[in-house]
Design an enzyme around this catalytic site. Structure first.
Site, PDB file in Angstrom:
ATOM      1  N   HIS A  46      16.447  36.579  20.247  1.00 27.59           N
ATOM      2  CA  HIS A  46      16.631  37.931  19.706  1.00 27.59           C
ATOM      3  C   HIS A  46      15.641  38.809  20.464  1.00 27.59           C
ATOM      4  O   HIS A  46      14.443  38.766  20.197  1.00 27.59           O
ATOM      5  CB  HIS A  46      16.372  37.959  18.194  1.00 27.59           C
ATOM      6  CG  HIS A  46      16.623  39.318  17.601  1.00 27.59           C
ATOM      7  ND1 HIS A  46      17.661  39.581  16.723  1.00 27.59           N
ATOM      8  CD2 HIS A  46      15.995  40.509  17.787  1.00 27.59           C
ATOM      9  CE1 HIS A  46      17.654  40.859  16.393  1.00 27.59           C
ATOM     10  NE2 HIS A  46      16.650  41.442  17.024  1.00 27.59           N
ATOM     11  N   HIS A  71      27.580  32.894  18.609  1.00 21.60           N
ATOM     12  CA  HIS A  71      26.516  33.479  17.765  1.00 21.60           C
ATOM     13  C   HIS A  71      27.148  34.005  16.474  1.00 21.60           C
ATOM     14  O   HIS A  71      27.818  35.040  16.482  1.00 21.60           O
ATOM     15  CB  HIS A  71      25.828  34.634  18.502  1.00 21.60           C
ATOM     16  CG  HIS A  71      24.691  35.253  17.740  1.00 21.60           C
ATOM     17  ND1 HIS A  71      23.462  35.488  18.315  1.00 21.60           N
ATOM     18  CD2 HIS A  71      24.581  35.677  16.458  1.00 21.60           C
ATOM     19  CE1 HIS A  71      22.660  36.039  17.420  1.00 21.60           C
ATOM     20  NE2 HIS A  71      23.315  36.174  16.277  1.00 21.60           N
ATOM     21  N   HIS A  96      23.166  39.006  21.890  1.00 21.64           N
ATOM     22  CA  HIS A  96      23.695  40.334  21.510  1.00 21.64           C
ATOM     23  C   HIS A  96      23.040  41.484  22.276  1.00 21.64           C
ATOM     24  O   HIS A  96      22.401  42.346  21.694  1.00 21.64           O
ATOM     25  CB  HIS A  96      23.598  40.570  20.005  1.00 21.64           C
ATOM     26  CG  HIS A  96      22.323  40.118  19.349  1.00 21.64           C
ATOM     27  ND1 HIS A  96      21.087  40.504  19.772  1.00 21.64           N
ATOM     28  CD2 HIS A  96      22.114  39.309  18.278  1.00 21.64           C
ATOM     29  CE1 HIS A  96      20.176  39.956  18.996  1.00 21.64           C
ATOM     30  NE2 HIS A  96      20.761  39.222  18.090  1.00 21.64           N
ATOM     31  N   LYS A 112      16.436  28.922  18.241  1.00 17.49           N
ATOM     32  CA  LYS A 112      16.496  30.385  18.170  1.00 17.49           C
ATOM     33  C   LYS A 112      15.104  30.986  18.049  1.00 17.49           C
ATOM     34  O   LYS A 112      14.323  30.587  17.182  1.00 17.49           O
ATOM     35  CB  LYS A 112      17.328  30.783  16.936  1.00 17.49           C
ATOM     36  CG  LYS A 112      17.386  32.269  16.663  1.00 17.49           C
ATOM     37  CD  LYS A 112      18.340  32.994  17.596  1.00 17.49           C
ATOM     38  CE  LYS A 112      18.222  34.494  17.455  1.00 17.49           C
ATOM     39  NZ  LYS A 112      19.462  35.171  17.164  1.00 17.49           N
ATOM     40  N   ASP A 161      28.002  37.777  16.494  1.00 20.89           N
ATOM     41  CA  ASP A 161      26.916  38.184  15.590  1.00 20.89           C
ATOM     42  C   ASP A 161      27.471  38.660  14.248  1.00 20.89           C
ATOM     43  O   ASP A 161      26.866  39.508  13.599  1.00 20.89           O
ATOM     44  CB  ASP A 161      26.023  39.256  16.220  1.00 20.89           C
ATOM     45  CG  ASP A 161      24.662  39.334  15.541  1.00 20.89           C
ATOM     46  OD1 ASP A 161      24.307  38.416  14.776  1.00 20.89           O
ATOM     47  OD2 ASP A 161      23.953  40.341  15.767  1.00 20.89           O
ATOM     48  N   HIS A 173      26.551  34.308  11.965  1.00 21.43           N
ATOM     49  CA  HIS A 173      25.807  34.065  10.723  1.00 21.43           C
ATOM     50  C   HIS A 173      26.817  33.654   9.663  1.00 21.43           C
ATOM     51  O   HIS A 173      27.629  34.478   9.228  1.00 21.43           O
ATOM     52  CB  HIS A 173      25.070  35.323  10.274  1.00 21.43           C
ATOM     53  CG  HIS A 173      24.053  35.783  11.270  1.00 21.43           C
ATOM     54  ND1 HIS A 173      22.728  35.412  11.201  1.00 21.43           N
ATOM     55  CD2 HIS A 173      24.171  36.555  12.387  1.00 21.43           C
ATOM     56  CE1 HIS A 173      22.069  35.940  12.225  1.00 21.43           C
ATOM     57  NE2 HIS A 173      22.931  36.639  12.954  1.00 21.43           N
TER      58      HIS A 173
HETATM   59  O1  DOR Z   1      22.302  42.907  12.354  1.00 23.28           O
HETATM   60  C1  DOR Z   1      21.811  41.803  12.274  1.00 23.28           C
HETATM   61  N1  DOR Z   1      22.047  41.004  11.211  1.00 23.28           N
HETATM   62  N2  DOR Z   1      21.007  41.380  13.252  1.00 23.28           N
HETATM   63  C2  DOR Z   1      20.318  40.241  13.153  1.00 23.28           C
HETATM   64  O2  DOR Z   1      19.591  39.935  14.068  1.00 23.28           O
HETATM   65  C3  DOR Z   1      20.397  39.415  11.932  1.00 23.28           C
HETATM   66  C4  DOR Z   1      21.643  39.656  11.211  1.00 23.28           C
HETATM   67  C5  DOR Z   1      21.645  39.100   9.803  1.00 23.28           C
HETATM   68  O3  DOR Z   1      21.249  37.946   9.617  1.00 23.28           O
HETATM   69  O4  DOR Z   1      22.082  39.817   8.889  1.00 23.28           O
HETATM   70 ZN    ZN Z   2      22.546  37.445  14.817  1.00 26.57          ZN
END
Ligand code: DOR
Ligand code: ZN
Length: 347
Positions: free
Chosen positions: A139, A16, A177, A102, A250, A18
């Site tokens: 989520h 997971h 998460h 997702k 995450d 980003h």
């Molecule tokens: O803290 C987070 N940041 N939680 C999420 O679910 C998305 C993520 C983000 O894309 O910045």
């Molecule tokens: Zn995330």
């Protein structure tokens, strides 16, 4: 007793992350690719990655940003909306473009405005995913403003998750998460097709980290860190050896200014020292011998993918984490900024 000075494990994956796009992606990608062979890449771009063409184009831009010699492979995900088409989702999975889909409840977090407003709206997609063995990544927070933010995960289990797994008993679900004892227990007591990822921060911090002694936006992420008792329950789950829990950082980079703001973004940029953070936790729990399973075995087995070849080695060392990192022409404050951590990846 002699302390173990190094640990070598099968090369891990991040289930997971980003990675963003554009300059930010090019700036942060190397931190993930250095440690992990594969990563499940979140689709919450703006606009979100909702179809096969967008995922292919996003995947290709990530591959193009890697150094020639890199063998890192991004595993793409499909962002589900109320209008998602089962045929498109299935086509992407069959073609090997989508590894999973997702579920963001609409407005639960960053770039989730296009998310799902009611599970009923995506039932045909979920039924199709169940049939083809495509994992659903969830989520797990309700978005009801009447529900306290610290309760949103536990309430999601009661209102949504319990029914979801009952109605679709064959669907592979990753509760992403997880942050509460309730979520760890829910996963433990569910069937073998229900698993969870756990982030470094939810193993290391509780809600005091962002609320006590001053507001500290760089420890703010969603779902928010909870009370200490929940952190302890997550640590127990992570080091338990159960195949239901695996590594998912995450890592969610935001420019410094977007976090140090009157309405700061959620997300912790933990990619630079992710594996070291997990090693610290497993070391503290006297469970270094279980790190490999959590980081490198449980995830691929759940997804039905081969284990990685090759290894990574960490050594006990004092590593100073910078206060701020220059990335993509701006600044990002990393997780553990200004702190010393006790492990370093050496190969
Ligand atoms: O803290 C987070 N940041 N939680 C999420 O679910 C998305 C993520 C983000 O894309 O910045
Ligand atoms: Zn995330």
């Amino acid at each position: 007793m002699n302390q173990q000075q190094t640990i070598t494990i099968r090369r891990p994956d991040d289930w997971h992350v980003h990675l963003r796009d554009g300059a930010m992606m090019r700036g942060v990608l190397g931190y993930t690719a250095r440690q992990f062979a594969r990563a499940i890449v979140m689709p919450n771009l703006s606009p979100p990655v909702t179809d096969v063409a967008a995922a292919e184009s996003y995947r290709d831009s990530i591959l193009a940003a890697l150094p020639e010699a890199s063998t890192f492979r991004p595993l793409m995900t499909c962002y589900l909306t109320d209008d998602s088409d089962p045929a498109e989702v299935a086509r992407g999975f069959a073609a090997g473009v989508f590894t999973a889909a997702k579920l963001y409840p609409a407005n639960a977090t960053t770039n989730s405005a296009h998310g799902v407003t009611a599970i009923a709206n995506i039932m045909p997609v979920l039924e199709c995913m169940q049939q083809i063995g495509m994992p659903l990544l969830v989520h797990g927070e309700v978005t009801d403003h009447n529900v306290d933010i610290f309760d949103r995960e536990a309430v999601f289990i009661d209102r949504i998750m319990t029914k979801l797994v009952r109605d679709l008993p064959g669907l592979k679900v990753v509760f992403e998460h997880i942050t509460t004892r309730e979520a760890a227990q829910f996963v433990a007591s569910s069937s073998s097709n229900i698993a969870a990822t756990i982030t470094p921060q939810h193993l290391q911090i509780n809600r005091n980290a962002f609320l006590a002694g001053g507001l500290r936006p760089h420890f703010y992420c969603l779902p928010v860190a909870k009370r200490e008792e929940h952190r302890l329950a997550l640590r127990k789950a992570a080091v338990s050896g159960s195949p239901k829990y695996f590594l998912g950082t995450d890592s969610a980079p935001h420019p410094r200014g977007a976090k140090e703001s009157s309405c700061g973004c959620a997300g912790i940029f933990n990619a630079p020292h992710a594996l070291e953070s997990y090693a610290t936790v497993f070391d503290e729990e006297n469970a270094l011998d279980r790190l490999e399973a959590f980081a490198s075995e449980h995830g691929p087995r759940f997804y039905g993918l081969p284990l990685n070849e090759g290894t990574v080695t960490l050594e006990r060392a004092e590593v100073q984490v910078p206060e701020v990192m220059a990335i993509a022409g701006g600044e990002i404050v990393p997780y553990h900024a200004g702190q010393t951590i006790g492990w370093r990846m050496v190969g």
